[in-house]
Design a protein around this motif. Structure first.
Motif, mmCIF file in Angstrom:
data_model
loop_
_atom_site.group_PDB
_atom_site.id
_atom_site.type_symbol
_atom_site.label_atom_id
_atom_site.label_comp_id
_atom_site.label_asym_id
_atom_site.label_seq_id
_atom_site.Cartn_x
_atom_site.Cartn_y
_atom_site.Cartn_z
ATOM 1 N N ALA A 302 13.610 36.838 -45.297
ATOM 2 C CA ALA A 302 13.187 37.197 -43.825
ATOM 3 C C ALA A 302 12.416 38.694 -43.921
ATOM 4 C CB ALA A 302 14.287 37.191 -42.905
ATOM 5 N N GLY A 303 12.410 39.416 -44.942
ATOM 6 C CA GLY A 303 11.937 40.537 -44.947
ATOM 7 C C GLY A 303 12.641 41.592 -44.635
ATOM 8 N N ILE A 304 13.878 41.663 -44.636
ATOM 9 C CA ILE A 304 14.730 42.741 -44.288
ATOM 10 C C ILE A 304 15.125 43.529 -45.336
ATOM 11 C CG2 ILE A 304 17.272 43.209 -43.498
ATOM 12 C CD1 ILE A 304 17.308 40.546 -42.129
ATOM 13 N N ASP A 305 14.883 45.081 -45.211
ATOM 14 C CA ASP A 305 15.223 45.896 -45.942
ATOM 15 C C ASP A 305 16.836 46.192 -46.019
ATOM 16 O OD1 ASP A 305 15.792 48.123 -47.679
ATOM 17 O OD2 ASP A 305 13.688 49.096 -47.400
ATOM 18 N N ILE A 306 17.558 45.269 -46.785
ATOM 19 C CA ILE A 306 19.146 45.532 -46.659
ATOM 20 C C ILE A 306 19.702 46.779 -46.939
ATOM 21 C CG2 ILE A 306 20.982 44.233 -47.471
ATOM 22 C CD1 ILE A 306 19.339 41.626 -47.612
ATOM 23 N N GLY A 307 19.372 47.113 -48.065
ATOM 24 C CA GLY A 307 19.705 48.575 -48.394
ATOM 25 C C GLY A 307 19.588 49.628 -47.549
ATOM 26 N N LEU A 308 18.286 49.625 -47.007
ATOM 27 C CA LEU A 308 18.207 50.724 -46.205
ATOM 28 C C LEU A 308 18.726 50.497 -44.626
ATOM 29 C CD1 LEU A 308 16.190 53.015 -45.529
ATOM 30 C CD2 LEU A 308 14.472 51.654 -44.498
ATOM 31 N N ILE A 309 18.878 49.323 -44.381
ATOM 32 C CA ILE A 309 19.554 49.037 -43.122
ATOM 33 C C ILE A 309 21.133 49.278 -43.314
ATOM 34 C CG2 ILE A 309 20.690 47.155 -41.688
ATOM 35 C CD1 ILE A 309 17.860 45.950 -41.794
ATOM 36 N N ASN A 310 21.770 49.075 -44.531
ATOM 37 C CA ASN A 310 22.945 49.494 -44.546
ATOM 38 C C ASN A 310 23.211 51.262 -44.780
ATOM 39 O OD1 ASN A 310 25.203 47.352 -45.388
ATOM 40 N ND2 ASN A 310 23.352 46.533 -46.028
ATOM 41 N N LYS A 311 22.213 51.737 -45.211
ATOM 42 C CA LYS A 311 22.266 53.090 -45.361
ATOM 43 C C LYS A 311 22.321 53.874 -43.926
ATOM 44 C CE LYS A 311 20.167 55.288 -48.724
ATOM 45 N NZ LYS A 311 19.066 55.920 -49.688
ATOM 46 N N CYS A 337 18.121 38.243 -39.812
ATOM 47 C CA CYS A 337 18.697 37.449 -40.888
ATOM 48 C C CYS A 337 18.836 35.996 -40.637
ATOM 49 C CB CYS A 337 20.474 38.051 -41.062
ATOM 50 S SG CYS A 337 21.221 37.239 -42.429
ATOM 51 N N ILE A 338 18.428 35.133 -41.816
ATOM 52 C CA ILE A 338 18.502 33.761 -41.447
ATOM 53 C C ILE A 338 19.565 32.983 -41.993
ATOM 54 C CG2 ILE A 338 16.127 33.652 -41.405
ATOM 55 C CD1 ILE A 338 15.843 32.791 -43.913
ATOM 56 N N LYS A 339 20.496 33.734 -42.800
ATOM 57 C CA LYS A 339 21.772 33.236 -43.330
ATOM 58 C C LYS A 339 21.544 32.375 -44.380
ATOM 59 C CE LYS A 339 24.392 34.087 -39.136
ATOM 60 N NZ LYS A 339 23.205 34.748 -38.529
ATOM 61 N N CYS A 340 20.451 32.677 -45.426
ATOM 62 C CA CYS A 340 20.050 31.729 -46.373
ATOM 63 C C CYS A 340 21.051 31.784 -47.458
ATOM 64 C CB CYS A 340 18.753 32.082 -46.843
ATOM 65 S SG CYS A 340 18.236 33.694 -47.378
ATOM 66 N N VAL A 351 29.027 41.889 -51.743
ATOM 67 C CA VAL A 351 29.038 42.191 -50.161
ATOM 68 C C VAL A 351 28.257 40.761 -49.500
ATOM 69 C CG1 VAL A 351 28.199 43.509 -48.444
ATOM 70 C CG2 VAL A 351 28.442 44.604 -50.505
ATOM 71 N N ASN A 352 29.071 40.516 -48.394
ATOM 72 C CA ASN A 352 28.548 39.362 -47.559
ATOM 73 C C ASN A 352 27.652 39.914 -46.612
ATOM 74 O OD1 ASN A 352 28.164 37.217 -45.962
ATOM 75 N ND2 ASN A 352 30.326 36.516 -46.186
ATOM 76 N N GLN A 353 26.339 40.219 -47.037
ATOM 77 C CA GLN A 353 25.396 40.741 -46.220
ATOM 78 C C GLN A 353 25.269 40.044 -45.104
ATOM 79 O OE1 GLN A 353 24.485 43.846 -46.364
ATOM 80 N NE2 GLN A 353 24.582 44.534 -48.461
ATOM 81 N N GLN A 354 25.371 38.731 -44.916
ATOM 82 C CA GLN A 354 25.142 37.942 -43.789
ATOM 83 C C GLN A 354 25.863 38.326 -42.720
ATOM 84 O OE1 GLN A 354 24.072 33.614 -46.151
ATOM 85 N NE2 GLN A 354 25.981 34.044 -45.240
ATOM 86 N N ASP A 355 27.180 38.542 -42.922
ATOM 87 C CA ASP A 355 28.270 38.766 -41.939
ATOM 88 C C ASP A 355 27.763 40.219 -41.453
ATOM 89 O OD1 ASP A 355 29.278 36.490 -42.011
ATOM 90 O OD2 ASP A 355 31.265 36.959 -43.075
ATOM 91 N N LYS A 356 27.531 41.207 -42.879
ATOM 92 C CA LYS A 356 27.200 42.530 -42.446
ATOM 93 C C LYS A 356 26.247 42.850 -41.552
ATOM 94 C CE LYS A 356 28.379 46.886 -43.936
ATOM 95 N NZ LYS A 356 27.920 47.438 -45.276
ATOM 96 N N LYS A 359 27.081 42.437 -38.040
ATOM 97 C CA LYS A 359 28.083 43.566 -37.752
ATOM 98 C C LYS A 359 27.278 44.586 -37.396
ATOM 99 C CE LYS A 359 31.765 46.393 -39.263
ATOM 100 N NZ LYS A 359 32.890 46.674 -40.385
ATOM 101 N N ILE A 360 26.134 44.826 -38.065
ATOM 102 C CA ILE A 360 25.155 46.221 -38.052
ATOM 103 C C ILE A 360 24.270 46.200 -36.808
ATOM 104 C CG2 ILE A 360 23.243 47.191 -38.949
ATOM 105 C CD1 ILE A 360 24.483 46.894 -41.675
ATOM 106 N N GLU A 361 23.487 44.894 -36.438
ATOM 107 C CA GLU A 361 22.930 44.614 -35.408
ATOM 108 C C GLU A 361 23.860 44.921 -34.104
ATOM 109 O OE1 GLU A 361 19.887 43.701 -32.943
ATOM 110 O OE2 GLU A 361 20.033 44.131 -34.951
ATOM 111 N N LYS A 362 25.069 44.188 -34.001
ATOM 112 C CA LYS A 362 25.909 44.369 -32.936
ATOM 113 C C LYS A 362 26.086 46.168 -32.546
ATOM 114 C CE LYS A 362 28.282 40.259 -32.700
ATOM 115 N NZ LYS A 362 29.691 39.382 -32.887
#
Length: 367
Positions: A302-311, A337-340, A351-356, A359-362
């Motif tokens: 989906a093109g998400i920078d997962i590490g940066l968003i977590n940071k 996130c498309i939960k792939c 880390v369950n980044q799908q759930d993360k 959580k982060i978006e909320k």
């Protein structure tokens, strides 16, 4: 060579630097050759601590005419006896005499980075203040003899005390998988969470980190000596340290030209050669579920920078008010996130980044 910008100062520093500890066993002619070849290879950051008196003269010869091309970190508290052996002192006169000798022998009139040396106990902080050492280094900085005020430590609790002063530009800290995953020696101080929080604080406050002990004294490079009973490669260890928050440069040693050649291969190494996901096999329970921004989850479909968003999320929780703005400017946010499950399958820390992502978006939406 790859370079990173020091947050406080703007210097472009090579991600691979060079430590000189232990180099006293190397013949002077080879020391000079190592330093010269390192500079030719793009390394511009050097740590002089614990090398011994025999290292300084050939080092000075190697940098003659090239001083403006490199950065040197010197330690106020690292001293040398009559035999040239490294020692430790909190005596102001001894420290002043050592610094004067270092300047003369290296052929320079300034130090780029002046480190309060090995501040591991609260008693060290007290001695630095009461003996006038801290004031001495600050005075040198005011005169431009020291360009940046810094410190080295192995202890997160004490490191935080020095960060509280607000005047530190760089911290030298021991970083490797063994220490961070609580499988190190007496220098791997602090829990997984404490060490991670310290590095996140440095990132938030713009304090760079120069890394010592990236190979755990060489132990991580051998199956026989690794606390995990599995060997890692030089490139894996270097990449691991460089992926930690706030890290500007990693300072392994090179006692021979052959060892230097190995380090100089890092910039041209492939992503596969740098991939340290092997640590997922020995990640302790204390580290499970914590994103360390290593980006082994990439590429995200989906093109998400997962590490940066977590940071940004962690920085916001730590009190960084700018993290909201940084997140808001992202073209692709957590809600895409498309939960792939691709990220979950690749994460060394489980880390369950799908759930993360949910959580982060909320969190950033204030839900």
């Amino acid at each position: 060579m790859e370079y990173r910008v020091l947050p406080r100062g703007g210097e472009k520093i090579s991600v691979i630097g060079l430590g000189t500890g232990g180099m006293q066993v190397t013949p002077p002619s080879e020391i000079q050759a190592i330093i010269s070849k390192a500079i030719d290879g793009g390394i511009n950051y050097f740590d002089m601590c614990a090398g011994g008196i025999s290292v300084y003269e050939p080092f000075g010869k190697a940098i003659k005419g090239r001083r403006d091309k490199i950065y040197i970190q010197l330690h106020f508290g690292a001293v040398y006896n009559a035999n040239g052996e490294y020692g430790f002192s909190r005596d102001l006169k001894v420290i002043k005499d050592t610094f004067e000798w270092e300047m003369k022998t290296l052929g320079t009139d300034y130090a780029d980075f002046g480190f309060l040396h090995c501040v591991d106990e609260e008693s060290d902080v007290k001695a630095l203040n009461e003996n006038g050492i801290f004031d001495f280094v600050k005075e040198l900085k005011s005169r431009g003899v020291v360009k940046h005020l810094c410190f080295s430590s192995h202890t997160p609790k004490v490191a935080n005390i020095l960060l509280d002063t607000g005047v530190m530009d760089l911290m030298m800290f021991s970083v490797n998988p063994a220490y961070d995953l609580e499988r190190g020696d007496e220098y791997g101080i602090g829990t997984t969470a404490e060490r991670a929080e310290l590095m996140r604080r440095c990132e938030k406050e713009g304090v760079g980190i120069s890394v010592m002990k990236p190979f755990h004294g060489g132990q991580l490079l051998s199956e026989k000596t690794s606390p995990f009973k599995k060997a890692m490669t030089v490139n894996q260890c270097l990449q691991y340290s460089l992926d930690r928050p706030a890290v500007v440069t990693v300072l392994p040693g090179a006692l021979t030209l052959a060892e230097l050649d190995v380090l100089l291969k890092y910039p041209s190494s492939t992503a596969e050669e740098r991939d340290y996901s092997i640590i997922g096999e020995f990640t302790p329970e204390a580290a499970v579920g914590n994103c360390v921004y290593c980006n082994h989850c990439q590429p995200c479909p989906a093109g998400i920078d997962i590490g940066l968003i977590n940071k940004y999320y962690d920085l916001s929780l730590a009190g960084d008010k700018l993290a909201f703005n940084h997140y808001d400017k992202l073209a692709v946010k957590a809600d895409k996130c498309i939960k792939c499950g691709h990220c979950v399958s690749r994460c060394p820390f489980k880390v369950n980044q799908q759930d993360k992502m949910q959580k982060i978006e909320k969190y950033f939406k204030g839900v």
